[in-house]
Design an enzyme around this catalytic site. Sequence first.
Site, mmCIF file in Angstrom:
data_model
loop_
_atom_site.group_PDB
_atom_site.id
_atom_site.type_symbol
_atom_site.label_atom_id
_atom_site.label_comp_id
_atom_site.label_asym_id
_atom_site.label_seq_id
_atom_site.Cartn_x
_atom_site.Cartn_y
_atom_site.Cartn_z
ATOM 1 C CE LYS A 98 -4.206 -1.879 2.053
ATOM 2 N NZ LYS A 98 -5.281 -1.678 3.035
ATOM 3 C CE LYS A 101 -6.757 -7.186 -2.415
ATOM 4 N NZ LYS A 101 -6.784 -7.097 -0.937
ATOM 5 C CE LYS A 155 -15.513 -1.594 -3.086
ATOM 6 N NZ LYS A 155 -14.947 -2.101 -1.857
#
Length: 368
Positions: free
Chosen positions: A153, A233, A236
């Site tokens: 992240k 993965k 959104k």
Amino acid sequence: MKPQASIMAHAARNLGQIRLNSTVKTTSYDPRKQEIPEHSTLFSMIQPTGMFHLGNYLGAVRAWKDLTDYAPDSTKLIFGTADLHAITIPKPAKDIRKFRSEAIASILASGVNHERAIIYHQSALPEHAELNWILSTLAGTGYLNRMTQWKSKSEGLDNSSLGLFAYPVLQAADILLFKSTHVPVGDDQVQHLELCRTLAESFNKQFGKTFKLPTTLLAPTKKILSLRDPLKKMSKSDKDQNATIYINETSDEIAKKIKKAVTDSTSTHFNYDPENRPGVSNLINIISGIQRKSIQEVESDISDFKDHKTFKDYVCYVINEEINEPRRKFEELVQNSNYLNKIVQEGNEKARAIASVNIKEFKQKVGF
């Protein structure tokens, strides 16, 4: 039994329990046979980043629905929106409000019974932040720095925040605040659950026996991957929205995305081989998760397919059969903000009643 007949039958077959290590168990493919002890406390949260995509649905909230349907009556079920976690990467306030509402609508549309489970917003309970601070004094920065999701992240960010770095500690506080015994999550959260257990053990050692070490329940569906890049993965935040299927999308929109999904040049057969056929394997995994079938059963069902169109048409059929009802319910619920607010307010009050008692005990043990 050929594919069309097998999907209409929706025969859920139990693949049994697979123990991955001493702390991780999978949930049963037959939800009626989940081995949840009496008087357990099951807790799980999901970030409110808008309406759910297929990975959220199969990897989290459908398992929540199964638990509300089949867990023993004595089981305490607590599910929430992790809105404190959602701001670790800053978003406009109007988006947070919209996303929280859509997340609650998605949870209810997926069939989670709010009369059986507590459904609430994390930020409504200050006890989360209080326990987070206590646990942060027990968490080593070296351990946190090794977190795979932190590395993922923070990659590409010029200035990653302390919140993004330390959010696994808050996640541990979320779980331990309710003295949770079982936590249903996707396989990408296993590392965080191990940290939770480590912090619980550290607290018990320093302040006296307080927490049971929570058991990780893995959702039976393997991670759902991007339709356009099956090496990452489904998300959104993917810049290419053809990579992601949402539960409120129409059948035509889903068909267009599946048509564009990456596969390969082999059309004589379709088999599960993540290393050599990641795109095909991702679509087979989606079928497997929806139908609650083993990969081998799905491979048998599609063994007669000899072209990509037939294969992809079948994938579309399977997805639409599964999400027709959630899609309809979502569109109804998202328009009824008063109803959603009522459900959340009731959940907030029930969750706070438990958390306020527990945090008092935790603070007393620390010396406050």
